[in-house]
Design a protein around this motif. Sequence first.
Motif, mmCIF file in Angstrom:
data_model
loop_
_atom_site.group_PDB
_atom_site.id
_atom_site.type_symbol
_atom_site.label_atom_id
_atom_site.label_comp_id
_atom_site.label_asym_id
_atom_site.label_seq_id
_atom_site.Cartn_x
_atom_site.Cartn_y
_atom_site.Cartn_z
ATOM 1 N N LEU A 29 1.016 -1.283 0.015
ATOM 2 C CA LEU A 29 -0.061 -0.094 0.187
ATOM 3 C C LEU A 29 0.851 1.304 0.054
ATOM 4 O O LEU A 29 2.111 1.350 0.734
ATOM 5 C CB LEU A 29 -0.778 0.028 1.182
ATOM 6 N N LEU A 30 0.584 2.112 -0.847
ATOM 7 C CA LEU A 30 1.189 3.379 -0.797
ATOM 8 C C LEU A 30 0.160 4.575 -0.319
ATOM 9 O O LEU A 30 -0.876 4.744 -0.703
ATOM 10 C CB LEU A 30 1.598 3.866 -2.173
ATOM 11 N N LEU A 31 0.751 5.017 1.008
ATOM 12 C CA LEU A 31 -0.214 6.054 1.553
ATOM 13 C C LEU A 31 0.510 7.362 1.519
ATOM 14 O O LEU A 31 1.560 7.575 1.295
ATOM 15 C CB LEU A 31 -0.127 5.589 3.218
ATOM 16 N N ILE A 37 -5.143 5.835 1.193
ATOM 17 C CA ILE A 37 -4.406 5.196 -0.003
ATOM 18 C C ILE A 37 -4.246 5.827 -1.315
ATOM 19 O O ILE A 37 -5.155 6.252 -1.714
ATOM 20 C CB ILE A 37 -5.135 3.857 0.071
ATOM 21 N N ILE A 38 -3.009 5.865 -1.497
ATOM 22 C CA ILE A 38 -2.813 6.581 -2.911
ATOM 23 C C ILE A 38 -2.947 5.276 -4.087
ATOM 24 O O ILE A 38 -3.401 5.471 -5.046
ATOM 25 C CB ILE A 38 -1.381 7.074 -2.950
ATOM 26 N N ALA A 39 -2.324 4.160 -3.714
ATOM 27 C CA ALA A 39 -2.282 3.084 -4.768
ATOM 28 C C ALA A 39 -1.970 1.827 -3.685
ATOM 29 O O ALA A 39 -1.622 1.754 -2.582
ATOM 30 C CB ALA A 39 -1.119 3.327 -5.799
ATOM 31 N N ALA A 40 -2.728 0.428 -4.458
ATOM 32 C CA ALA A 40 -2.388 -0.896 -3.680
ATOM 33 C C ALA A 40 -2.018 -1.572 -4.995
ATOM 34 O O ALA A 40 -2.223 -1.505 -6.057
ATOM 35 C CB ALA A 40 -3.818 -1.198 -3.217
ATOM 36 N N VAL A 50 -10.492 -7.195 -2.631
ATOM 37 C CA VAL A 50 -10.763 -5.714 -2.642
ATOM 38 C C VAL A 50 -10.524 -5.495 -4.147
ATOM 39 O O VAL A 50 -9.560 -5.649 -4.642
ATOM 40 C CB VAL A 50 -10.362 -4.895 -1.802
ATOM 41 N N ASP A 51 -11.411 -4.333 -4.280
ATOM 42 C CA ASP A 51 -11.100 -3.618 -5.882
ATOM 43 C C ASP A 51 -10.122 -2.377 -5.783
ATOM 44 O O ASP A 51 -10.334 -1.518 -4.764
ATOM 45 C CB ASP A 51 -12.398 -3.222 -6.227
ATOM 46 N N GLU A 52 -9.089 -2.366 -6.465
ATOM 47 C CA GLU A 52 -8.167 -1.118 -6.312
ATOM 48 C C GLU A 52 -8.767 0.208 -6.445
ATOM 49 O O GLU A 52 -8.739 1.092 -5.954
ATOM 50 C CB GLU A 52 -7.089 -1.161 -7.328
ATOM 51 N N ALA A 53 -9.826 0.352 -7.341
ATOM 52 C CA ALA A 53 -10.462 1.415 -7.587
ATOM 53 C C ALA A 53 -11.242 2.164 -6.013
ATOM 54 O O ALA A 53 -11.305 3.145 -6.100
ATOM 55 C CB ALA A 53 -11.487 1.208 -8.673
ATOM 56 N N THR A 56 -8.489 3.537 -3.583
ATOM 57 C CA THR A 56 -7.881 4.678 -3.969
ATOM 58 C C THR A 56 -8.608 5.633 -3.228
ATOM 59 O O THR A 56 -9.909 6.127 -3.394
ATOM 60 C CB THR A 56 -7.933 4.990 -5.299
ATOM 61 N N GLY A 57 -7.841 6.743 -2.624
ATOM 62 C CA GLY A 57 -8.246 7.903 -1.535
ATOM 63 C C GLY A 57 -8.887 7.533 -0.305
ATOM 64 O O GLY A 57 -9.305 8.606 0.468
ATOM 65 N N GLN A 58 -9.173 6.222 0.021
ATOM 66 C CA GLN A 58 -9.708 5.837 1.281
ATOM 67 C C GLN A 58 -8.779 5.692 2.442
ATOM 68 O O GLN A 58 -7.746 5.234 2.131
ATOM 69 C CB GLN A 58 -10.234 4.312 1.204
#
Length: 372
Positions: A29-31, A37-40, A50-53, A56-58
């Motif tokens: 995870l990139l925070l 969360i910026i990216a997974a 889980v869905d990456e979309a 993102t941002g969560q």
Amino acid sequence: MMSAEKHSPEDVALSLTLAIVRSSPAPLLLLDGQLNIIAASMSFCAVFSVDEAQLTGQPLYALDDGKWDIPELRSLLTATMSGEGTPPARDVDLKQPQRPVRHLIIQASQLTYLDLEQTRILVTVSDVTQAWADATKKEESARAAHVLLQEVRHRVANSLQIIASVLLRNARTTTSEETCGHLENAHHRVMSVAALERLLSTSEHGDINVHAYFTKLCENISASMISDVDQIALIVEGGDGVVEARVSVSLGLIVTELVINAIKHAFPDGRPGVISVNYNFHGPNWVLCVRDDGVGMPSKAPVRTGLGTSVVAALAAQLHASVEITPEHPGTQVSITHTRIALVENEPETASGPPTGTRTASSAIRNQRVEE
């Protein structure tokens, strides 16, 4: 023709970072600085379904309806955000409804790059649930096997004691002195192995404390063969260490043979005396000595080659050890010496060296020669 769209170096760097994170085979995870969360990585999405979309941002702690809001994880990220180096990984139990608890090992590190105003945290998640389950199962199987082995050894010790009792009873009822002697010797040999099995039944790792084993062994011999302990004393010295069970069997039988021989022949006509059993370690080398202060060996007596002598010689050969009989003044000493590494000669003897009368070796190892 329109020229290709140009991107700023910052956009290129960010795009590359996101591509690396997403393609990582490890769950990543990139925070950002607010722990959003910026990216997974695709592996993270696959492992945790889980869905990456949707990620993102969560906020990280909002994952899975707040199931990731765990004290250990908060402690890890707080330490990471402090900028005082990379904190150690945390063991985290992720509890999800209607699912088994997942055991995770989570690591976090603050990325250092040119744009220091933009905080980025890289979080690595390892799911060790199955590995832990396998390790636990293996430990439980090992414990069960160990308990079963101890029980078997306890039963073997009981059976050997019954056999020894039968031998002793037959020895006391026979009218032949020769047969009686053979039965008594067999009784002591069986008791030697029984004492070993009794100690093994309470041993944690299958190793035997030499001093405890020899003490118990000599107590059994003394109780059955020495009517007056004030007349003949049987003592155990040294032996502060452990040996493998297979080695202790041979050592115990050697001690049994030598002690019984000393009781029978070293103190005729009610002569008082002392028999000592001494076992000393010198690294991989060791010396076992059984010494008495009795009448010693008559110079004109023929060499004895009875069963006991043959047993001692055979057992010593199994241990790759040599047998040396040394006349003392008074008495006799029999030394069983095992030399795995040849040590330098003519070095001063250390305080833990073998007793007087044995071949000595220095504790300073130089030219090593390993004997198979």
